[in-house]
Enzyme design. Structure first.
Site, PDB file in Angstrom:
ATOM      1  CE  LYS A  53      -3.825  -2.164   2.303  1.00 43.71           C
ATOM      2  NZ  LYS A  53      -4.216  -2.734   3.572  1.00 43.71           N
ATOM      3  CD  GLN A  97      -3.711  -4.738   6.394  1.00 47.26           C
ATOM      4  OE1 GLN A  97      -3.773  -3.687   5.765  1.00 47.26           O
ATOM      5  NE2 GLN A  97      -4.002  -5.903   5.840  1.00 47.26           N
ATOM      6  CG  ASP A 120     -10.518  -0.933   4.507  1.00 51.73           C
ATOM      7  OD1 ASP A 120     -10.149  -1.375   3.394  1.00 51.73           O
ATOM      8  OD2 ASP A 120      -9.859  -1.069   5.552  1.00 51.73           O
TER       9      ASP A 120
END
Ligand code: GUN
Length: 304
Positions: A53, A97, A120
């Site tokens: 990322k 995460q 997300d």
């Protein structure tokens, strides 16, 4: 022989669009979008994701800010960090995460992220907006899969789509996005009776269950489009011998390297029946990060 739906090439197109969007912001005198990534603990797969990322952010000009916390972090301390990031005007997107180490409540963490910074698309507000068909930050993997299908001109209106898997990250949002595009959608899962028969009705089959080689060629309707979201590592030679019968190269890699990546669909068998198939690796995998950075730019521009 089916067309290969090249996810890497499409991810590169999406990332180029993000890069241009960042340039437009800079040309207007605005700062680069800021994405905060919170990594708790030492999960090796998560460390790889986070590294990928950060590298992708650097390529498109997004400022990536990593926050690494020890595995024994208390929920209150994670809450406090999320609160700080929510209040930080230099942070446009926050990603916690997953999976979090044992003892931490991931739902509580995800629900604490401001919906406007929830890149997300996991916050109930954003999930609710998706359910209502309203703009919001949407989960990255299914959004990017929709973008891939649109790019390849896959007609969705009126088709029979089967989504295999009911996760909140992929299966459920994917089903809603397909429904929004007027597909007739079935969500199938581990308890579904006659899974093969249901899959065989699909003009579009999306597999997102995390079971290597579950979908056999005989489960696929001739001419169907197949999107394989699964990324599984197979080390067992007996299983490999079964699912890679049509992929001698995979079987060879498994034998020489001790393991090989594959999807939920038997790719070799699918290629002989379907009209288009995403490979693994190089299919859906690279699209998730492209979807994430697309969301980070949208959050910075307050477009959703
Ligand atoms: N872990 C594996 N995939 C994902 C993802 O898409 N988002 C988050 N937050 N964690 C993940």
């Amino acid at each position: 022989m089916a067309t290969i739906l090249d996810g890497k090439a499409h991810a590169d197109r999406m990332l180029e669009t993000v890069r241009q969007g960042v340039e437009v912001r800079l040309a207007k005198g605005l700062r680069a979008p800021g994405l905060a990534v919170v990594l708790v603990g030492e999960d090796p797969a998560s460390q790889v994701y986070v590294r990928n990322k950060s590298a992708a952010c650097a390529k498109v000009g997004i400022t990536s800010i990593e926050h690494r916390l020890p595995a024994d972090t208390a929920q209150a301390d994670l809450d406090a960090l999320i609160d700080r990031l929510n209040a930080d005007s230099g942070v446009d997107g926050i990603l916690v995460q997953l999976p979090l180490p044992q003892g931490l409540d991931s739902k509580r963490a995800l629900h604490r992220i401001s919906p406007a910074k929830d890149v997300d698309g996991f916050h109930p507000v954003n999930q609710g907006l998706l359910l209502e068909g309203l703009p919001g930050l949407r989960p990255c993997t299914p959004s990017a899969c929709m973008s891939l299908l649109a790019h390849h001109g896959v007609e969705l209106k009126g088709i029979r789509a089967v989504v295999l898997g009911r996760s909140e990250i992929v299966g459920k949002p994917m089903a809603l996005m397909l429904l929004e595009q007027h597909a007739t959608v079935t969500i199938a899962h581990s308890r579904t009776k006659d899974l093969a028969g249901i899959c065989r009705e699909a003009d579009l089959l999306v597999a997102a269950v995390g079971r290597p080689g579950l979908v056999e060629g005989s489960w696929i309707k001739p001419g169907a489009v197949v999107v394989d979201v699964g990324i599984n590592r197979v080390e067992d030679e007996i299983l490999g011998g079964r699912i890679f019968a049509q992929e001698p190269k995979k079987l060879d890699t498994l034998r020489t390297k001790g393991g090989v990546l594959c999807g939920d669909v038997r790719y070799g068998e699918a290629m002989a029946v379907a009209s288009a198939v995403t490979p693994v690796p190089g299919g859906v995998g690279p699209l998730t990060i492209a979807g994430l950075l697309t969301n980070a730019l949208a959050a910075a521009n307050r477009e959703v």
